[in-house]
Design a protein around this motif. Structure first.
Motif, PDB file in Angstrom:
ATOM      1  N   PRO A 110       0.833  -1.203   0.000  1.00 45.75           N
ATOM      2  CA  PRO A 110       0.000   0.000   0.000  1.00 45.75           C
ATOM      3  C   PRO A 110       0.866   1.251   0.000  1.00 45.75           C
ATOM      4  N   GLU A 111       0.248   2.364  -0.335  1.00 44.24           N
ATOM      5  CA  GLU A 111       0.963   3.638  -0.251  1.00 44.24           C
ATOM      6  C   GLU A 111       1.326   3.920   1.203  1.00 44.24           C
ATOM      7  N   VAL A 112       2.425   4.616   1.382  1.00 48.11           N
ATOM      8  CA  VAL A 112       2.945   4.875   2.719  1.00 48.11           C
ATOM      9  C   VAL A 112       3.025   6.372   2.973  1.00 48.11           C
ATOM     10  N   LEU A 113       2.601   6.754   4.162  1.00 49.38           N
ATOM     11  CA  LEU A 113       2.881   8.090   4.682  1.00 49.38           C
ATOM     12  C   LEU A 113       3.752   7.905   5.921  1.00 49.38           C
ATOM     13  N   ILE A 114       4.866   8.598   5.969  1.00 52.69           N
ATOM     14  CA  ILE A 114       5.762   8.504   7.104  1.00 52.69           C
ATOM     15  C   ILE A 114       5.253   9.429   8.214  1.00 52.69           C
ATOM     16  N   GLU A 115       5.127   8.866   9.409  1.00 55.72           N
ATOM     17  CA  GLU A 115       4.701   9.678  10.547  1.00 55.72           C
ATOM     18  C   GLU A 115       5.901  10.453  11.084  1.00 55.72           C
ATOM     19  N   VAL A 116       5.741  11.767  11.203  1.00 63.45           N
ATOM     20  CA  VAL A 116       6.821  12.633  11.669  1.00 63.45           C
ATOM     21  C   VAL A 116       6.414  13.290  12.980  1.00 63.45           C
ATOM     22  N   ASN A 117       7.271  13.189  13.959  1.00 59.13           N
ATOM     23  CA  ASN A 117       7.040  13.807  15.268  1.00 59.13           C
ATOM     24  C   ASN A 117       7.596  15.228  15.223  1.00 59.13           C
ATOM     25  N   VAL A 118       6.848  16.106  14.568  1.00 64.24           N
ATOM     26  CA  VAL A 118       7.345  17.463  14.344  1.00 64.24           C
ATOM     27  C   VAL A 118       7.499  18.247  15.642  1.00 64.24           C
ATOM     28  N   ALA A 119       6.690  17.917  16.643  1.00 66.75           N
ATOM     29  CA  ALA A 119       6.758  18.640  17.917  1.00 66.75           C
ATOM     30  C   ALA A 119       7.735  18.004  18.902  1.00 66.75           C
ATOM     31  N   GLU A 170       7.607  15.287  20.715  1.00 62.51           N
ATOM     32  CA  GLU A 170       7.020  14.837  21.969  1.00 62.51           C
ATOM     33  C   GLU A 170       7.567  13.455  22.320  1.00 62.51           C
ATOM     34  N   GLU A 171       8.087  13.318  23.495  1.00 66.73           N
ATOM     35  CA  GLU A 171       8.722  12.068  23.904  1.00 66.73           C
ATOM     36  C   GLU A 171       7.753  10.892  23.950  1.00 66.73           C
ATOM     37  N   ALA A 172       6.501  11.159  24.263  1.00 61.33           N
ATOM     38  CA  ALA A 172       5.528  10.072  24.418  1.00 61.33           C
ATOM     39  C   ALA A 172       4.901   9.635  23.097  1.00 61.33           C
ATOM     40  N   LYS A 173       5.246  10.295  22.005  1.00 61.93           N
ATOM     41  CA  LYS A 173       4.609   9.972  20.731  1.00 61.93           C
ATOM     42  C   LYS A 173       5.588   9.297  19.782  1.00 61.93           C
ATOM     43  N   SER A 174       5.026   8.464  18.909  1.00 63.12           N
ATOM     44  CA  SER A 174       5.846   7.821  17.882  1.00 63.12           C
ATOM     45  C   SER A 174       6.052   8.791  16.724  1.00 63.12           C
ATOM     46  N   GLY A 175       6.839   8.361  15.778  1.00 61.70           N
ATOM     47  CA  GLY A 175       7.131   9.209  14.627  1.00 61.70           C
ATOM     48  C   GLY A 175       8.614   9.499  14.527  1.00 61.70           C
ATOM     49  N   VAL A 176       9.100   9.626  13.307  1.00 57.70           N
ATOM     50  CA  VAL A 176      10.505   9.952  13.119  1.00 57.70           C
ATOM     51  C   VAL A 176      10.715  11.440  13.357  1.00 57.70           C
ATOM     52  N   LEU A 177      11.909  11.804  13.783  1.00 60.34           N
ATOM     53  CA  LEU A 177      12.240  13.218  13.960  1.00 60.34           C
ATOM     54  C   LEU A 177      12.498  13.844  12.593  1.00 60.34           C
ATOM     55  N   PRO A 178      12.227  15.120  12.450  1.00 60.00           N
ATOM     56  CA  PRO A 178      12.386  15.762  11.133  1.00 60.00           C
ATOM     57  C   PRO A 178      13.764  15.551  10.517  1.00 60.00           C
ATOM     58  N   GLU A 179      14.824  15.635  11.334  1.00 63.35           N
ATOM     59  CA  GLU A 179      16.173  15.495  10.787  1.00 63.35           C
ATOM     60  C   GLU A 179      16.498  14.066  10.353  1.00 63.35           C
ATOM     61  N   ASP A 180      15.698  13.101  10.819  1.00 65.76           N
ATOM     62  CA  ASP A 180      15.926  11.702  10.452  1.00 65.76           C
ATOM     63  C   ASP A 180      15.141  11.290   9.205  1.00 65.76           C
ATOM     64  N   LEU A 181      14.255  12.150   8.740  1.00 64.83           N
ATOM     65  CA  LEU A 181      13.397  11.789   7.611  1.00 64.83           C
ATOM     66  C   LEU A 181      14.177  11.452   6.338  1.00 64.83           C
ATOM     67  N   PRO A 182      15.193  12.217   5.947  1.00 66.12           N
ATOM     68  CA  PRO A 182      15.909  11.862   4.705  1.00 66.12           C
ATOM     69  C   PRO A 182      16.455  10.442   4.720  1.00 66.12           C
ATOM     70  N   VAL A 203       4.213   8.389  -0.358  1.00 64.77           N
ATOM     71  CA  VAL A 203       3.507   9.456  -1.070  1.00 64.77           C
ATOM     72  C   VAL A 203       3.379  10.723  -0.244  1.00 64.77           C
ATOM     73  N   GLY A 204       3.653  10.624   1.068  1.00 60.48           N
ATOM     74  CA  GLY A 204       3.476  11.818   1.890  1.00 60.48           C
ATOM     75  C   GLY A 204       3.859  11.605   3.325  1.00 60.48           C
ATOM     76  N   LEU A 205       3.413  12.546   4.159  1.00 58.98           N
ATOM     77  CA  LEU A 205       3.746  12.559   5.579  1.00 58.98           C
ATOM     78  C   LEU A 205       2.481  12.705   6.414  1.00 58.98           C
ATOM     79  N   MET A 206       2.581  12.263   7.655  1.00 62.32           N
ATOM     80  CA  MET A 206       1.492  12.399   8.618  1.00 62.32           C
ATOM     81  C   MET A 206       2.040  12.910   9.935  1.00 62.32           C
ATOM     82  N   THR A 207       1.220  13.652  10.678  1.00 66.54           N
ATOM     83  CA  THR A 207       1.618  14.040  12.030  1.00 66.54           C
ATOM     84  C   THR A 207       0.406  14.131  12.939  1.00 66.54           C
TER      85      THR A 207
END
Length: 223
Positions: free
Chosen positions: A128-137, A139-151, A162-166
């Motif tokens: 399926p298409e994928v959106l990468i979850e990014v922890n833009v804020a 937050e320690e208690a939330k999942s998601g990659v950090l912005p600098e780790d996205l590349p 195809v995109g990103l989610m937060t």
């Protein structure tokens, strides 16, 4: 776990959906965007399975489930009831061991945030298409990659991203989350990604103004 939603009224759900779409259109007008570029996804985590025919009657055809086993159950119930065409997305935290259950059922996974899940998705010929979850804020208690780790994550991913989610922090005012939505949109643009899954009942108008292409709406549809 919150109590499941029962006793839905199809007319009321349809009216709510129409009102939400009007608000999406208004937000798009503010941002100079086309309203048809934003998809309304119904979050059904707390909707009881027996209420699915009501959603179908109300014309709701894009559904997002947070839990793998409930996705399996609800997708099967929808098909067995002959409720017609439907699009399922997975919008909850994705455990790698659940990928094989989720992937065959959905158009998109909005919440990929681990290398282990990416490795499992790579095993599918047509994932399926994928959106990468990014922890833009951050937050320690939330999942998601950090912005600098996205590349690096994008470089390792063989599934179709195809995109990103937060999921931004809980905020007293929708406006408080504008900076997080703007940050996600900037990240997506920097990497040539077009889909942005952001905005829920409390803040979807602000998210749309900042570029959301999918808003995940739950309680606002059902109350």
């Amino acid at each position: 776990m919150a109590e499941l939603i029962r006793g839905l009224d199809a007319r009321r759900v349809a009216e709510n959906a129409a009102e939400i779409r009007e608000q999406i259109a208004a937000a798009c007008a503010v941002a100079g965007r086309a309203a048809e570029d934003v998809e309304l996804l119904a979050a059904v985590k707390y909707v009881a399975p027996e209420e699915l025919p009501v959603l179908a009657e109300a014309g709701i055809r894009v559904l997002g489930e947070n839990r793998a086993q409930e996705l399996v159950r609800k997708a099967a119930d929808w098909d067995e009831a002959g409720l017609g065409a439907v699009t399922w997305d997975f919008i909850g935290h994705l455990q790698s061991r659940k990928v094989k259950v989720v992937a065959p059922l959905v158009r998109r996974i909005h919440s990929v945030a681990s290398d282990s899940a990416l490795r499992e998705l790579a095993k599918f010929t047509s994932p399926p298409e994928v959106l990468i979850e990014v922890n833009v804020a951050r937050e320690e208690a939330k999942s998601g990659v950090l912005p600098e780790d996205l590349p690096a994550v994008l470089d390792r991913c063989t599934a179709p991203v195809v995109g990103l989610m937060t999921m931004p922090p809980l905020a007293e005012r929708p406006e408080d989350n504008r900076r997080w939505f703007a940050a996600l949109a900037e990240l997506a643009a920097a990497h040539g990604l077009t889909e942005l899954s952001m905005g829920t009942t409390q803040d979807f108008r602000v998210a749309v103004e900042e570029g959301a292409t999918v808003v995940r709406i739950g309680t606002r549809l059902y109350r």
